[in-house]
Design an enzyme around this catalytic site. Structure first.
Site, PDB file in Angstrom:
ATOM      1  N   HIS A  81       0.837  -1.111   0.105  1.00 21.83           N
ATOM      2  CA  HIS A  81       0.160  -0.120   0.114  1.00 21.83           C
ATOM      3  C   HIS A  81       0.783   1.214   0.078  1.00 21.83           C
ATOM      4  O   HIS A  81       1.759   1.397   0.875  1.00 21.83           O
ATOM      5  CB  HIS A  81      -0.961   0.021   1.238  1.00 21.83           C
ATOM      6  CG  HIS A  81      -1.885   0.937   1.225  1.00 21.83           C
ATOM      7  ND1 HIS A  81      -2.192   1.724   2.425  1.00 21.83           N
ATOM      8  CD2 HIS A  81      -2.912   1.544   0.353  1.00 21.83           C
ATOM      9  CE1 HIS A  81      -3.385   2.700   2.402  1.00 21.83           C
ATOM     10  NE2 HIS A  81      -3.745   2.646   1.209  1.00 21.83           N
TER      11      HIS A  81
ATOM     12  N   GLU B  13       0.761  -0.555  -4.539  1.00 25.68           N
ATOM     13  CA  GLU B  13      -0.485   0.306  -4.833  1.00 25.68           C
ATOM     14  C   GLU B  13       0.069   1.799  -4.782  1.00 25.68           C
ATOM     15  O   GLU B  13       0.928   2.281  -3.933  1.00 25.68           O
ATOM     16  CB  GLU B  13      -1.431   0.355  -3.998  1.00 25.68           C
ATOM     17  CG  GLU B  13      -2.863   0.999  -4.270  1.00 25.68           C
ATOM     18  CD  GLU B  13      -2.796   2.221  -3.259  1.00 25.68           C
ATOM     19  OE1 GLU B  13      -3.861   3.018  -3.416  1.00 25.68           O
ATOM     20  OE2 GLU B  13      -1.797   2.444  -2.499  1.00 25.68           O
TER      21      GLU B  13
ATOM     22  N   ASP C 193      -0.995   6.524  -5.198  1.00 25.99           N
ATOM     23  CA  ASP C 193      -2.155   7.341  -5.371  1.00 25.99           C
ATOM     24  C   ASP C 193      -1.561   8.413  -6.438  1.00 25.99           C
ATOM     25  O   ASP C 193      -0.612   8.908  -6.158  1.00 25.99           O
ATOM     26  CB  ASP C 193      -2.710   8.108  -4.283  1.00 25.99           C
ATOM     27  CG  ASP C 193      -3.049   7.139  -3.332  1.00 25.99           C
ATOM     28  OD1 ASP C 193      -4.077   6.440  -3.241  1.00 25.99           O
ATOM     29  OD2 ASP C 193      -2.486   6.880  -2.188  1.00 25.99           O
TER      30      ASP C 193
ATOM     31  N   HIS D 164      -1.701  11.380  -1.795  1.00 24.93           N
ATOM     32  CA  HIS D 164      -2.601  10.730  -1.426  1.00 24.93           C
ATOM     33  C   HIS D 164      -3.820  12.054  -1.140  1.00 24.93           C
ATOM     34  O   HIS D 164      -5.106  11.868  -1.567  1.00 24.93           O
ATOM     35  CB  HIS D 164      -2.658  10.087  -0.060  1.00 24.93           C
ATOM     36  CG  HIS D 164      -4.019   9.374   0.354  1.00 24.93           C
ATOM     37  ND1 HIS D 164      -4.888  10.222   1.293  1.00 24.93           N
ATOM     38  CD2 HIS D 164      -4.333   8.021   0.328  1.00 24.93           C
ATOM     39  CE1 HIS D 164      -5.926   9.294   1.447  1.00 24.93           C
ATOM     40  NE2 HIS D 164      -5.654   8.259   0.852  1.00 24.93           N
TER      41      HIS D 164
ATOM     42  N   GLU E  79      -3.831   4.039  -8.260  1.00 23.06           N
ATOM     43  CA  GLU E  79      -5.266   4.788  -7.764  1.00 23.06           C
ATOM     44  C   GLU E  79      -5.225   6.241  -8.125  1.00 23.06           C
ATOM     45  O   GLU E  79      -4.758   7.016  -7.727  1.00 23.06           O
ATOM     46  CB  GLU E  79      -5.340   4.587  -6.286  1.00 23.06           C
ATOM     47  CG  GLU E  79      -6.801   5.100  -5.913  1.00 23.06           C
ATOM     48  CD  GLU E  79      -6.945   5.246  -4.475  1.00 23.06           C
ATOM     49  OE1 GLU E  79      -6.594   4.870  -3.723  1.00 23.06           O
ATOM     50  OE2 GLU E  79      -7.948   6.293  -4.169  1.00 23.06           O
TER      51      GLU E  79
HETATM   52  O1  G3P Z   1      -6.596   1.252  -3.242  1.00 23.27           O
HETATM   53  C1  G3P Z   1      -6.804   0.899  -1.769  1.00 23.27           C
HETATM   54  C2  G3P Z   1      -6.631   1.946  -0.943  1.00 23.27           C
HETATM   55  O2  G3P Z   1      -5.448   2.686  -1.035  1.00 23.27           O
HETATM   56  C3  G3P Z   1      -7.727   3.186  -0.946  1.00 23.27           C
HETATM   57  O3  G3P Z   1      -7.755   3.941   0.159  1.00 23.27           O
HETATM   58  O4  G3P Z   1      -7.524   5.994   1.189  1.00 23.27           O
HETATM   59  O5  G3P Z   1      -5.322   4.230   1.320  1.00 23.27           O
HETATM   60  O6  G3P Z   1      -6.207   5.500  -0.822  1.00 23.27           O
HETATM   61  P1  G3P Z   1      -6.680   4.883   0.476  1.00 23.27           P
HETATM   62 CA    CA Z   2      -4.624   4.590  -2.247  1.00 16.20          CA
END
Ligand code: G3P
Ligand code: CA
Length: 246
Positions: free
Chosen positions: A12, A39, A41, A54, A114
């Protein structure tokens, strides 16, 4: 069911809890631990550069302030995105998606991108990110695009229909099947607390792959995998490592 090349464990924000999120240092941390997929953002700067962050604003994860999407890339580059996490990462810069693609190529890592648009920039972000992702990930496993923004996913679908998409939900929606069908999604990405075994079965019967976030308990990760969840997105990238299932 569609082709699903992605591994069961996803780091993450690149490096989970071991590095400042969404930086190249985080990506390198995930790679060093042997993770096969990260993953992260992404959003757009004022001058259209795709970079990793994020939040809408800079305060939480840097020494900058204000809405990041209101700044040009040369201004964003002046921000320290590592010092808030620890002195060891002071001076870490914000990262461009193109730099992350290169790290993925070097380390043979797959990506879940993301799309996290600045408020009001949903369609443009979805379109631009999808077009760039197709170019940058040429010759690699296709990156999995995901978003909480239906508009961003629609724009990505129109721009580059062949890139796989996942619908992100942080609360249960009874219209999940209509939505994922409309958006041509191969997967649904859910807060793991929304799931029980019956819901997992329902989603799998509909032909969807399932990614869950953010699972930091090994015990819970094992339970979800046993139910048939395909991907665990975790901050505990050391405890829930790339060989977790072995
Ligand atoms: O993609 C899964 C997760 O990253 C979504 O929540 O807030 O951590 O971007 P967040
Ligand atoms: Ca995310």
């Amino acid at each position: 069911m569609s082709n699903w090349p992605y591994p069961p464990i996803v780091a993450h924000r690149g490096g989970g809890r071991l590095a400042p999120e969404n930086t190249l240092a985080a990506i390198e941390t995930g790679a060093r631990l042997g993770h096969a997929m990260i993953e992260f953002d992404v959003k757009l700067s004022k001058d259209g550069q795709i970079f990793l962050l994020h939040d809408d604003t800079l305060e939480r994860t840097s020494n900058g302030w204000g809405v990041a999407g209101d700044l040009n890339w040369d201004e964003l580059l002046k921000v320290d995105a590592g010092g808030w996490y620890s002195g060891a990462f002071k001076g870490e810069k914000l990262a461009l998606m193109s730099e992350v693609a290169e790290r993925c190529r070097t380390h043979h890592m797959m990506a879940n991108i993301e799309i996290k648009p600045t408020t009001g920039a949903d369609r443009e972000t979805g379109r631009v990110v999808a077009l760039a992702a197709r170019e940058l990930w040429q010759g690699m496993t296709a990156p999995l695009l995901s978003s909480f923004s239906i508009e961003a996913l629609e724009a990505a679908q129109q721009a580059v229909p062949e890139l796989p998409r996942g619908l992100l939900l942080d609360e249960w929606r009874d219209d999940w099947q209509a939505l994922t069908t409309q958006l041509g999604c191969v997967s649904i990405h859910l807060n793991h607390q929304l799931l029980d075994q019956a819901r997992v079965a329902q989603l799998k019967d509909a032909g969807l792959h399932i990614l869950v976030y953010t699972v930091n308990s090994p015990r819970r990760a094992l339970e979800l995998l046993a139910w048939g969840v395909d991907c665990i997105c975790t901050d505990a990238i050391d405890e829930i490592g790339p060989d977790f299932r072995a």
